[in-house]
Design a protein around this motif. Sequence first.
Motif, PDB file in Angstrom:
ATOM      1  N   TRP A  22       0.807  -1.212   0.000  1.00  0.00           N
ATOM      2  CA  TRP A  22       0.000   0.000   0.000  1.00  0.00           C
ATOM      3  C   TRP A  22       0.842   1.265   0.000  1.00  0.00           C
ATOM      4  CZ3 TRP A  22      -4.375  -0.058  -2.038  1.00  0.00           C
ATOM      5  CH2 TRP A  22      -5.213  -1.158  -1.931  1.00  0.00           C
ATOM      6  N   SER A  73       0.117   3.715  -3.006  1.00  0.00           N
ATOM      7  CA  SER A  73      -0.205   5.094  -2.647  1.00  0.00           C
ATOM      8  C   SER A  73       0.682   6.080  -3.397  1.00  0.00           C
ATOM      9  CB  SER A  73      -0.059   5.291  -1.133  1.00  0.00           C
ATOM     10  OG  SER A  73      -1.004   4.527  -0.425  1.00  0.00           O
ATOM     11  N   LEU A 108      -0.614   6.183  -7.029  1.00  0.00           N
ATOM     12  CA  LEU A 108      -1.848   6.966  -7.113  1.00  0.00           C
ATOM     13  C   LEU A 108      -1.564   8.456  -6.948  1.00  0.00           C
ATOM     14  CD1 LEU A 108      -4.379   4.772  -5.081  1.00  0.00           C
ATOM     15  CD2 LEU A 108      -3.934   4.795  -7.544  1.00  0.00           C
ATOM     16  N   PHE A 133      -9.015   8.119  -5.353  1.00  0.00           N
ATOM     17  CA  PHE A 133      -7.587   8.016  -5.018  1.00  0.00           C
ATOM     18  C   PHE A 133      -7.195   8.780  -3.759  1.00  0.00           C
ATOM     19  CE2 PHE A 133      -6.352   7.433  -9.803  1.00  0.00           C
ATOM     20  CZ  PHE A 133      -6.970   6.196  -9.785  1.00  0.00           C
ATOM     21  N   ARG A 169      -5.011   7.763  -0.198  1.00  0.00           N
ATOM     22  CA  ARG A 169      -3.607   7.350  -0.222  1.00  0.00           C
ATOM     23  C   ARG A 169      -2.761   8.018   0.857  1.00  0.00           C
ATOM     24  NH1 ARG A 169      -4.504  11.670  -2.398  1.00  0.00           N
ATOM     25  NH2 ARG A 169      -2.926  13.227  -2.895  1.00  0.00           N
TER      26      ARG A 169
END
Length: 375
Positions: free
Chosen positions: A18, A22, A25, A64, A67
């Motif tokens: 992630w 992140s 994104l 998004f 993030r």
Amino acid sequence: MSIDRMLSAFNSQKFRFWAFVSMVLLVFVHGYNLDLNYLQPWTLPGEPLSFTTFTEYWLANGLFRFRIPMLFIISGYLFAMGDSKPYKERTGKRVKTLLYPYLIWSAIALILTYVLEFFYFGKNIIIATRMMQIDNTRTLLHQYHWYEVLARWIFFPASYQLWFIRVLFFYNLAYPALRWCVTHRIAKWIFFSFAVLAWLATVGIVFVEGEGLLFFSLGIWMQKTNFDIDKPGKWLQPVYWFIVFVALSVVKTLLAFLPHFNGIEHILLLCHKIVVISGLIVAWYGGNAMVKYCMGKAWFVQLTAFSFMIYVLHAPLVLYATKAIFLYIDHYPGYRLVTFIVLPLCIIIFSIGFGYLLRRYLPAIYSIVTGGRGL
């Protein structure tokens, strides 16, 4: 307070996954290229609804947007796991991993901007972005006084994404106080009430802002209370939150394109906050299959080592490149949506490739500019 637990192998993979996603994104969010391209939760696009405007706003200012909170929670959780080490040692390490890269990449962005301004085309790009505008008459870095350049370097980087590691550094310094606030029986209610209000109000100053304060502290609290990050509780079922996540992000996007009415900004702000929370829950508890699949691929795991390079390299490059591209292709149908999709992908590939070459041939420099990450 219960005994701290160590991170499981799978959760370690999830944190890494992630963190990488992140960063990816983030490039797309900063690639948002509608006319009013400075995004706040309440931003109104200022142009008619179309497939392009809907898609960009829905993704960049909707789906998004979880993030950064995700990164702050991960940072708080991981930092809270290191309490066995002396505070002085940990903060000293943060100077190397956060402060030095912050100053280095802020300086690089200023140098890039300064060099671009020597060329006619580059100067027009800088003026078009209005990023360096300091008053009604000065729009270029060349027009700054020395102390204004210094302020830009330290407090207001041309690499605008660096605000994250700036405030993260100060949250790390304040960690003992934050830990006490979120674990003390009475203080935690007062503290989190304040933190939630600051987040809802989108408070932001140079060293402290609402989003980071809430989610970094939440990460500390989760680690110190052994909050179950493996299985969702009754109120955290990802299926239900997925419906909220998608539906409310669509509603928020459509509302942003309606004729303005009193209170629209407050409605958009509230929708935005719920979308962020639902996105966090869906991503963490509902994305396990995706994490297992991706982190089971050796090539993907290798890519995650360059998360930081994606983070530091993409801006202001994505903004300058967008303005440069628009000077040439603004007569082609769908040019904005194509740029929104293709340009971030190109910058991500470039950042990974540059990071790979720098790490391979100049590992000492790579270690300095990344704070020792990805070695």
